[in-house]
Design a protein around this motif. Structure first.
Motif, short mmCIF file in Angstrom:
data_model
loop_
_atom_site.label_atom_id
_atom_site.label_comp_id
_atom_site.label_asym_id
_atom_site.label_seq_id
_atom_site.Cartn_x
_atom_site.Cartn_y
_atom_site.Cartn_z
N VAL A 146 0.85 -1.21 0.00
CA VAL A 146 0.00 0.00 0.00
C VAL A 146 0.88 1.25 0.00
CG1 VAL A 146 -1.79 1.28 1.22
CG2 VAL A 146 -1.80 -1.23 1.27
N VAL A 147 0.63 2.12 -0.97
CA VAL A 147 1.34 3.41 -1.07
C VAL A 147 0.40 4.51 -0.60
CG1 VAL A 147 2.35 5.09 -2.67
CG2 VAL A 147 2.78 2.62 -3.00
N ALA A 148 0.88 5.37 0.31
CA ALA A 148 0.12 6.56 0.71
C ALA A 148 0.70 7.75 -0.04
CB ALA A 148 0.27 6.78 2.22
N ALA A 149 -0.16 8.44 -0.79
CA ALA A 149 0.32 9.59 -1.57
C ALA A 149 -0.32 10.85 -1.00
CB ALA A 149 -0.05 9.43 -3.04
N ILE A 150 0.52 11.76 -0.53
CA ILE A 150 0.05 13.00 0.11
C ILE A 150 0.33 14.16 -0.85
CG2 ILE A 150 0.23 14.47 2.16
CD1 ILE A 150 -0.47 11.75 3.09
N ILE A 151 -0.73 14.89 -1.20
CA ILE A 151 -0.67 15.86 -2.30
C ILE A 151 -0.93 17.28 -1.76
CG2 ILE A 151 -1.56 16.26 -4.66
CD1 ILE A 151 -0.95 13.29 -4.23
N PRO A 152 -0.17 18.28 -2.24
CA PRO A 152 -0.46 19.67 -1.84
C PRO A 152 -1.51 20.30 -2.76
CG PRO A 152 1.53 19.64 -3.14
CD PRO A 152 0.99 18.22 -3.13
N TRP A 153 -1.79 21.60 -2.55
CA TRP A 153 -2.88 22.22 -3.28
C TRP A 153 -2.48 22.89 -4.59
CZ3 TRP A 153 -1.08 27.11 -3.32
CH2 TRP A 153 -0.43 27.61 -2.18
N ASN A 154 -1.19 23.07 -4.79
CA ASN A 154 -0.85 23.96 -5.92
C ASN A 154 -1.00 23.29 -7.29
OD1 ASN A 154 1.37 22.41 -5.14
ND2 ASN A 154 2.79 23.80 -6.11
N SER A 155 -0.71 21.99 -7.39
CA SER A 155 -0.88 21.28 -8.68
C SER A 155 -1.38 19.87 -8.39
CB SER A 155 0.45 21.21 -9.43
OG SER A 155 0.90 22.47 -9.80
N PRO A 156 -2.61 19.73 -7.91
CA PRO A 156 -3.06 18.41 -7.44
C PRO A 156 -2.97 17.31 -8.50
CG PRO A 156 -4.63 20.12 -6.80
CD PRO A 156 -3.61 20.78 -7.67
N MET A 157 -3.42 17.57 -9.72
CA MET A 157 -3.43 16.50 -10.72
C MET A 157 -2.00 16.09 -11.10
SD MET A 157 -6.15 15.02 -11.89
CE MET A 157 -5.96 14.67 -13.62
N TYR A 158 -1.16 17.08 -11.33
CA TYR A 158 0.22 16.78 -11.74
C TYR A 158 0.93 15.99 -10.63
CZ TYR A 158 5.24 17.63 -12.18
OH TYR A 158 6.59 17.47 -12.20
N LEU A 159 0.78 16.47 -9.38
CA LEU A 159 1.52 15.84 -8.28
C LEU A 159 0.91 14.49 -7.88
CD1 LEU A 159 2.38 19.15 -6.48
CD2 LEU A 159 3.99 17.59 -7.59
N THR A 160 -0.31 14.23 -8.34
CA THR A 160 -0.88 12.88 -8.19
C THR A 160 -0.33 11.97 -9.29
OG1 THR A 160 -2.88 13.69 -7.13
CG2 THR A 160 -3.04 11.56 -8.24
N ALA A 161 -0.32 12.48 -10.53
CA ALA A 161 0.13 11.66 -11.66
C ALA A 161 1.54 11.13 -11.45
CB ALA A 161 0.06 12.47 -12.95
N VAL A 162 2.44 11.97 -10.92
CA VAL A 162 3.83 11.53 -10.79
C VAL A 162 4.01 10.48 -9.69
CG1 VAL A 162 4.84 13.64 -11.75
CG2 VAL A 162 4.45 13.50 -9.28
N LYS A 163 2.99 10.31 -8.85
CA LYS A 163 3.05 9.25 -7.82
C LYS A 163 2.23 8.03 -8.27
CE LYS A 163 3.32 12.75 -4.16
NZ LYS A 163 3.68 13.83 -5.09
N LEU A 164 0.99 8.32 -8.71
CA LEU A 164 0.05 7.24 -9.01
C LEU A 164 0.55 6.37 -10.17
CD1 LEU A 164 -2.75 6.09 -8.29
CD2 LEU A 164 -3.76 7.72 -9.91
N ALA A 165 1.02 7.00 -11.23
CA ALA A 165 1.39 6.23 -12.43
C ALA A 165 2.53 5.24 -12.15
CB ALA A 165 1.72 7.17 -13.58
N PRO A 166 3.67 5.67 -11.56
CA PRO A 166 4.71 4.67 -11.30
C PRO A 166 4.32 3.66 -10.21
CG PRO A 166 5.38 6.84 -10.46
CD PRO A 166 4.13 7.04 -11.25
N ALA A 167 3.53 4.10 -9.21
CA ALA A 167 3.13 3.17 -8.14
C ALA A 167 2.29 2.03 -8.71
CB ALA A 167 2.35 3.92 -7.05
N LEU A 168 1.34 2.37 -9.59
CA LEU A 168 0.48 1.34 -10.19
C LEU A 168 1.25 0.51 -11.21
CD1 LEU A 168 -2.85 3.35 -10.67
CD2 LEU A 168 -2.30 1.71 -8.86
N ALA A 169 2.12 1.17 -11.97
CA ALA A 169 2.90 0.42 -12.97
C ALA A 169 3.68 -0.70 -12.30
CB ALA A 169 3.86 1.36 -13.70
#
Ligand code: NAD
Length: 497
Positions: A146-169
């Motif tokens: 299980v990966v916990a990804a904690i995201i700030p407010w300034n670029s939510p989608m971008y800062l999610t993509a850079v975590k979610l995509a490699p974690a799922l891959a």
């Protein structure tokens, strides 16, 4: 106007927080609540992490071939591309970022999913040239859990993509915790995760605040990896929490990045780079080029050119495609910017431009959190405006004499995230790039990003890297398999030979 209502996304289901708690998000353009979110507490976080753990152990994900995982990621990228306008509008409502910026950033997000989709089935291990006869060994890269990804407010989608995509891959499952100030796009993204066909529980979202929701997530015993982007205080709390679960961590934190303009630079190009570096996103960017270091002989020419462009920046409603600068994302951030500018002036800085809130006009709502693009001239690198992150549209500018002086000033910082170098001297490009203590060096450009280019900092800017070919390996653990190929039985270990 009725608020948009958002729920938690746990195990493929939309659910309210168990205690029914909710919080509102305010639109920075008018300070009005526009959306309501479920406030996840410890029990909700536990349900999300359990769902992610169950999904990790379930054959529908665990036994899914890596090529099929890649196809799911590709599908998710396609769905983001098809929904980019909607997502961009939500993000602009939530954090006040200009629609032209959210459209550009979210329009580019699919590339991150495509890039890591391609890596899913290329996580190859090695065979080892062992120094032992009759022994064969190989390695495999296994997901962590299980990966916990904690995201700030300034670029939510971008800062999610850079975590979610490699974690799922890499085959992990994920619980996302977006910022309490900008959660909408991340919750909305879950509709696309479902549509793409990810098994239930593989991706979950808990919304809430750092001190409760974030803390419960980062200390949960089943979390194996924490990817955190945010400020130093939150990072230190997360590192402490991880002592309870010994999760691996990456920290993408703030900066006080220098933009260094040498006398031989193309001045108009440097002005564009500096404006992009500090006034895009109203300066609310981790890589903001907030410290301008300019060589003596071109200082006046550069400052005149910069001031003339900054005076023409169109401040306006974020939804207006013509606006070049929008509001600050939160009232607290606006107040912080005001305090830091006042402190700089007390410490002897000279106001060159801005330094105040924007008065209401036809272009903006009177309640919006707008601040003028600001330039402060300073002659001391120790003053707080040269050392502390503002996370707002404030550039401080200082002279340097020669390359050694520029380098000393650049490295005289607790941070080391990014650096811009403006020069036409190739030798200097390499000398400076080698000696500057920062994770990202941009030469005659600024703020360029790509899925292929790693982002991350030196010193107090954090550790670990996001994006780039190696990021996916940070979501794996190495396994070494030893095989005795001899036909002889293993020798008795207590018999000397
Ligand atoms: P923040 O640290 O206040 O919040 C970031 C996230 O962490 C939020 O989701 C928040 O709820 C959570 N959080 C806060 N305290 C926590 C805790 N004790 N336990 C668990 N989670 C907690 O940061 P912010 O104000 O949202 O964002 C601004 C900061 O982020 C700036 O310092 C900026 O430089 C940094 N940032 C860095 C990068 C990068 O890639 N290096 C990118 C964007 C922003």
């Amino acid at each position: 106007m009725a608020l948009s209502q958002y729920q938690l996304f746990i195990n493929g289901q939309w659910v309210d927080a168990k205690d029914g708690g909710r919080f509102d998000s305010l639109n920075p353009a008018n300070a009005q609540p526009w959306a309501s979110f479920s406030h996840a507490q410890e029990a909700d976080v536990d349900a999300a992490v359990q769902a992610a753990q169950n999904a990790f152990e379930d054959s529908s994900w665990r036994n899914l071939h890596a090529t099929a995982r890649g196809k799911l990621l590709r599908k998710l990228g396609d769905l983001i591309a098809a929904n980019k306008e909607h997502l961009a509008q939500l993000e602009t409502n939530d954090n006040g970022k200009l629609i032209r910026e959210t459209m550009g950033q979210i329009g580019y997000m699919p590339e991150f999913f495509y890039y890591y989709a391609g890596q899913a089935d290329k996580l190859e291990g090695q065979t080892l040239p062992l120094d032992k006869a009759d022994m064969f060994a190989y390695t495999t890269h296994e997901p962590l859990g299980v990966v916990a990804a904690i995201i700030p407010w300034n670029s939510p989608m971008y800062l999610t993509a850079v975590k979610l995509a490699p974690a799922l891959a890499a085959g992990n499952t994920v619980v996302l915790k977006p910022s309490e100030h900008a959660s909408a796009t991340i919750v909305e993204l879950m509709h696309l995760v479902k549509e793409a066909g990810f098994p239930d529980g593989v991706v979950n979202v808990v919304t809430g605040f750092g001190a409760d929701t974030g803390a419960a997530l980062t200390k949960h015993p089943l979390v194996r990896r924490i990817a955190f982007t945010g400020g130093g205080a939150g990072a230190k709390a997360v590192v402490k929490n991880s002592a309870q679960n010994l999760a691996q961590i990456s920290l993408e934190l703030g900066g006080k990045s220098p933009n260094i303009i040498f006398a031989d630079a193309n001045i108009s190009s440097a002005v564009n780079g500096v404006v992009a570096g500090i006034f895009a996103a109203s300066g609310q960017s981790c890589v903001a080029g907030s410290r301008l270091l300019v060589q003596d002989s071109v200082y006046d020419e550069f400052l005149t050119a910069l001031k003339s462009r900054v005076e023409r920046i169109i401040i306006g409603e974020p939804m207006n495609a013509k606006s070049e600068m929008g509001p600050m994302a939160t009232q607290a951030q606006l107040a912080l910017v005001e305090r830091m500018v006042a402190q700089a002036l007390e410490q002897g800085a000279t106001l060159v431009h801005g330094g105040k809130r924007v008065s209401p006009s036809n272009n903006i709502h009177s309640n919006g959190w707008y601040y003028h693009p600001t330039i402060l001239a300073v002659d001391n690198n120790q003053c707080s405006i040269m050392q502390d992150e503002v996370f707002g549209p404030v550039a401080s500018i200082m002279r340097f004499t020669d390359e050694a002086h520029a380098l000393a000033l650049a490295n005289d910082s607790q941070f080391g995230l990014a650096t811009g170098i403006w020069t036409r001297d190739n030798g200097r490009v390499h000398r400076m790039s080698k000696a500057v203590q920062a994770g990202i060096i941009w030469v005659n450009t600024y703020r360029a990003v790509s899925p292929m280019g790693a982002i991350g900092g030196f010193k107090a800017s954090g550790y670990g890297r996001e994006s780039g070919i190696d990021a996916v390996k940070d979501y794996t653990q190495l396994k070494t398999v030893w095989i005795n190929t001899s036909s002889e039985p293993m020798a008795d270990p207590f018999v000397m030979r």
